[in-house]
Motif scaffolding. Structure first.
Motif, PDB file in Angstrom:
ATOM      1  N   ALA A   1       0.896  -1.199  -0.106  1.00 27.41           N
ATOM      2  CA  ALA A   1      -0.278   0.105  -0.079  1.00 27.41           C
ATOM      3  C   ALA A   1       0.852   1.373   0.115  1.00 27.41           C
ATOM      4  CB  ALA A   1      -0.992  -0.004   1.232  1.00 27.41           C
ATOM      5  N   LYS A   2       2.079   1.168  -0.130  1.00 29.13           N
ATOM      6  CA  LYS A   2       3.099   2.375  -0.147  1.00 29.13           C
ATOM      7  C   LYS A   2       2.505   3.184  -1.340  1.00 29.13           C
ATOM      8  CE  LYS A   2       7.109   0.261   0.932  1.00 29.13           C
ATOM      9  NZ  LYS A   2       6.715  -0.904   0.987  1.00 29.13           N
ATOM     10  N   LEU A   3       3.050   4.537  -1.573  1.00 27.97           N
ATOM     11  CA  LEU A   3       2.849   5.238  -2.279  1.00 27.97           C
ATOM     12  C   LEU A   3       3.421   5.044  -3.746  1.00 27.97           C
ATOM     13  CD1 LEU A   3       3.255   8.782  -0.745  1.00 27.97           C
ATOM     14  CD2 LEU A   3       1.210   7.402  -0.929  1.00 27.97           C
ATOM     15  N   SER A   4       2.881   5.186  -4.908  1.00 31.87           N
ATOM     16  CA  SER A   4       3.221   4.743  -5.975  1.00 31.87           C
ATOM     17  C   SER A   4       4.315   5.938  -6.661  1.00 31.87           C
ATOM     18  CB  SER A   4       2.322   4.625  -7.068  1.00 31.87           C
ATOM     19  OG  SER A   4       1.417   5.841  -7.565  1.00 31.87           O
ATOM     20  N   LEU A   5       5.281   5.731  -7.579  1.00 31.07           N
ATOM     21  CA  LEU A   5       6.036   6.884  -8.061  1.00 31.07           C
ATOM     22  C   LEU A   5       4.986   8.178  -8.587  1.00 31.07           C
ATOM     23  CD1 LEU A   5       8.897   7.869  -8.661  1.00 31.07           C
ATOM     24  CD2 LEU A   5       8.673   6.802 -10.689  1.00 31.07           C
ATOM     25  N   GLN A   6       4.122   7.525  -9.151  1.00 31.74           N
ATOM     26  CA  GLN A   6       3.162   8.627  -9.785  1.00 31.74           C
ATOM     27  C   GLN A   6       2.547   9.590  -8.671  1.00 31.74           C
ATOM     28  OE1 GLN A   6       3.030   5.358 -10.534  1.00 31.74           O
ATOM     29  NE2 GLN A   6       3.992   5.484 -12.791  1.00 31.74           N
ATOM     30  N   GLN A   7       2.362   8.756  -7.566  1.00 23.28           N
ATOM     31  CA  GLN A   7       1.644   9.556  -6.355  1.00 23.28           C
ATOM     32  C   GLN A   7       2.698  10.618  -5.801  1.00 23.28           C
ATOM     33  OE1 GLN A   7       0.204   6.366  -4.186  1.00 23.28           O
ATOM     34  NE2 GLN A   7      -2.017   7.366  -4.464  1.00 23.28           N
ATOM     35  N   MET A   8       3.938  10.203  -5.576  1.00 19.40           N
ATOM     36  CA  MET A   8       5.184  10.875  -5.260  1.00 19.40           C
ATOM     37  C   MET A   8       5.487  12.138  -6.093  1.00 19.40           C
ATOM     38  SD  MET A   8       7.862   8.114  -3.925  1.00 19.40           S
ATOM     39  CE  MET A   8       7.472   6.684  -3.279  1.00 19.40           C
ATOM     40  N   GLU A   9       5.288  11.826  -7.334  1.00 16.40           N
ATOM     41  CA  GLU A   9       5.418  12.957  -8.497  1.00 16.40           C
ATOM     42  C   GLU A   9       4.556  13.960  -8.216  1.00 16.40           C
ATOM     43  OE1 GLU A   9       6.448  12.449 -12.921  1.00 16.40           O
ATOM     44  OE2 GLU A   9       4.265  12.104 -12.661  1.00 16.40           O
ATOM     45  N   ARG A  10       3.118  13.537  -8.275  1.00 18.55           N
ATOM     46  CA  ARG A  10       2.063  14.662  -7.984  1.00 18.55           C
ATOM     47  C   ARG A  10       2.397  15.489  -6.809  1.00 18.55           C
ATOM     48  NH1 ARG A  10      -2.015  11.404  -7.832  1.00 18.55           N
ATOM     49  NH2 ARG A  10      -2.852  11.458  -5.766  1.00 18.55           N
ATOM     50  N   ALA A  11       2.880  15.164  -5.567  1.00 17.45           N
ATOM     51  CA  ALA A  11       3.217  15.775  -4.560  1.00 17.45           C
ATOM     52  C   ALA A  11       4.424  16.691  -4.807  1.00 17.45           C
ATOM     53  CB  ALA A  11       3.114  15.000  -3.201  1.00 17.45           C
ATOM     54  N   ALA A  12       5.356  16.092  -5.418  1.00 16.01           N
ATOM     55  CA  ALA A  12       6.432  17.065  -5.697  1.00 16.01           C
ATOM     56  C   ALA A  12       6.221  18.236  -6.526  1.00 16.01           C
ATOM     57  CB  ALA A  12       7.647  15.925  -6.455  1.00 16.01           C
ATOM     58  N   ILE A  13       5.387  18.023  -7.266  1.00 15.40           N
ATOM     59  CA  ILE A  13       5.054  19.142  -8.419  1.00 15.40           C
ATOM     60  C   ILE A  13       4.373  20.312  -7.761  1.00 15.40           C
ATOM     61  CG2 ILE A  13       3.410  19.780 -10.317  1.00 15.40           C
ATOM     62  CD1 ILE A  13       3.858  17.024 -11.701  1.00 15.40           C
ATOM     63  N   LEU A  14       3.528  19.691  -6.756  1.00 13.30           N
ATOM     64  CA  LEU A  14       2.803  20.839  -5.873  1.00 13.30           C
ATOM     65  C   LEU A  14       3.673  21.564  -4.871  1.00 13.30           C
ATOM     66  CD1 LEU A  14      -0.443  18.932  -5.323  1.00 13.30           C
ATOM     67  CD2 LEU A  14      -0.469  20.978  -6.448  1.00 13.30           C
ATOM     68  N   ILE A  15       4.716  20.786  -4.622  1.00 17.44           N
ATOM     69  CA  ILE A  15       5.866  21.245  -3.778  1.00 17.44           C
ATOM     70  C   ILE A  15       6.693  22.277  -4.272  1.00 17.44           C
ATOM     71  CG2 ILE A  15       7.864  20.876  -2.335  1.00 17.44           C
ATOM     72  CD1 ILE A  15       6.506  18.202  -1.671  1.00 17.44           C
ATOM     73  N   LEU A  16       7.093  22.069  -5.485  1.00 13.83           N
ATOM     74  CA  LEU A  16       8.043  22.636  -6.584  1.00 13.83           C
ATOM     75  C   LEU A  16       7.137  24.025  -6.988  1.00 13.83           C
ATOM     76  CD1 LEU A  16       9.959  20.150  -8.333  1.00 13.83           C
ATOM     77  CD2 LEU A  16      10.696  21.572  -6.268  1.00 13.83           C
ATOM     78  N   GLU A  17       6.094  23.933  -7.307  1.00 11.77           N
ATOM     79  CA  GLU A  17       5.082  24.987  -7.953  1.00 11.77           C
ATOM     80  C   GLU A  17       5.090  26.064  -6.749  1.00 11.77           C
ATOM     81  OE1 GLU A  17       4.781  25.917 -10.817  1.00 11.77           O
ATOM     82  OE2 GLU A  17       4.323  24.267 -11.997  1.00 11.77           O
ATOM     83  N   GLU A  18       4.910  25.427  -5.431  1.00 13.76           N
ATOM     84  CA  GLU A  18       4.577  26.321  -4.213  1.00 13.76           C
ATOM     85  C   GLU A  18       6.087  27.054  -3.695  1.00 13.76           C
ATOM     86  OE1 GLU A  18       3.003  28.771  -1.407  1.00 13.76           O
ATOM     87  OE2 GLU A  18       2.099  27.415  -2.860  1.00 13.76           O
ATOM     88  N   THR A  19       6.969  26.353  -3.960  1.00 16.81           N
ATOM     89  CA  THR A  19       8.588  26.944  -4.006  1.00 16.81           C
ATOM     90  C   THR A  19       8.627  28.186  -5.128  1.00 16.81           C
ATOM     91  OG1 THR A  19       9.303  24.651  -3.067  1.00 16.81           O
ATOM     92  CG2 THR A  19      10.819  26.487  -3.650  1.00 16.81           C
ATOM     93  N   ARG A  20       8.381  27.751  -6.342  1.00 16.41           N
ATOM     94  CA  ARG A  20       8.668  28.707  -7.152  1.00 16.41           C
ATOM     95  C   ARG A  20       7.679  30.060  -6.821  1.00 16.41           C
ATOM     96  NH1 ARG A  20       9.026  27.248 -13.262  1.00 16.41           N
ATOM     97  NH2 ARG A  20       7.364  25.863 -12.908  1.00 16.41           N
TER      98      ARG A  20
END
Length: 205
Positions: free
Chosen positions: A183-202
């Motif tokens: 049940a751990k997070l998939s790579l696609q899910q991690m990617e979705r969260a990472a995009i949101l983090i980076l857009e907020e950083t920008r």
């Protein structure tokens, strides 16, 4: 008559790590390959620079420190994997400690138990961790603020980046799932969260 200067381009350095003992596939290395295809490279005068760091104590100075000096980024977002995590963790601090038990990818160990003898016991992350937490939470995935970045290279990398004076944060992700019933997070899910983090950083740079 001198030509007018164009807008100053700002850089956000984004890093992941290579595999290391006990983690033969590092999802953050895969993220560094995928994210450039999902994010606009340059937007509103801010660009992302993606790099994969060696998981070695020597690389801490030979590669990571050189990147900071050569790029002079305006902000740094480090990503790393922790085999004990089940959530995405925004690290709020780094501690002045280094494990001498766990070897790095080259088989070497930290030379001393302190990252910087004589320095403070802890350093606080210098990007807005709560805003990044809230951004990641919009993915609908489990996200947490963490005060424990460990004592391995993830913690050391955050310690060094905070100490450089560049606004910095570290994001820990879980390892990839093993099999269809994991049940751990998939790579696609991690990617979705990472995009949101980076857009907020920008938006914050």
């Amino acid at each position: 008559m001198p030509l007018p200067k164009g807008p100053v381009l700002k850089t956000v350095l984004v890093t992941g790590f290579e595999p290391f003992p006990g983690m033969p596939v590092n999802p953050t290395a895969l993220l560094m390959e995928r994210l450039p295809r999902r994010l606009i490279h340059e937007h509103r005068g801010i660009r992302f620079q993606f790099e994969i760091l060696p998981t070695t104590w020597a690389g801490r100075f030979e590669v990571t420190d050189r990147l900071r000096k050569d790029l002079s980024p305006d902000a740094i977002v480090h990503f790393g994997v922790d085999g004990s995590r089940r959530t995405i963790n925004i690290e709020t601090r780094a501690v002045n400690r280094a494990t001498r038990v766990k070897p790095d990818a080259s088989g070497a160990h930290a030379e001393t138990a302190l990252l910087e003898p004589g320095a403070e016991r802890a350093r606080t992350s210098t990007l807005p961790v709560r805003a990044l937490y809230q951004a990641a939470a919009r993915s609908g995935l489990p996200v947490a603020l963490s005060r424990n970045a460990g004592t391995y290279l993830c913690n050391a990398t955050l310690w060094d980046s905070i100490g450089s004076g560049i606004p910095a944060v570290f994001v820990h992700v879980p390892p990839l799932p093993r099999g269809r019933f994991d049940a751990k997070l998939s790579l696609q899910q991690m990617e979705r969260a990472a995009i949101l983090i980076l857009e907020e950083t920008r938006r914050r740079v």
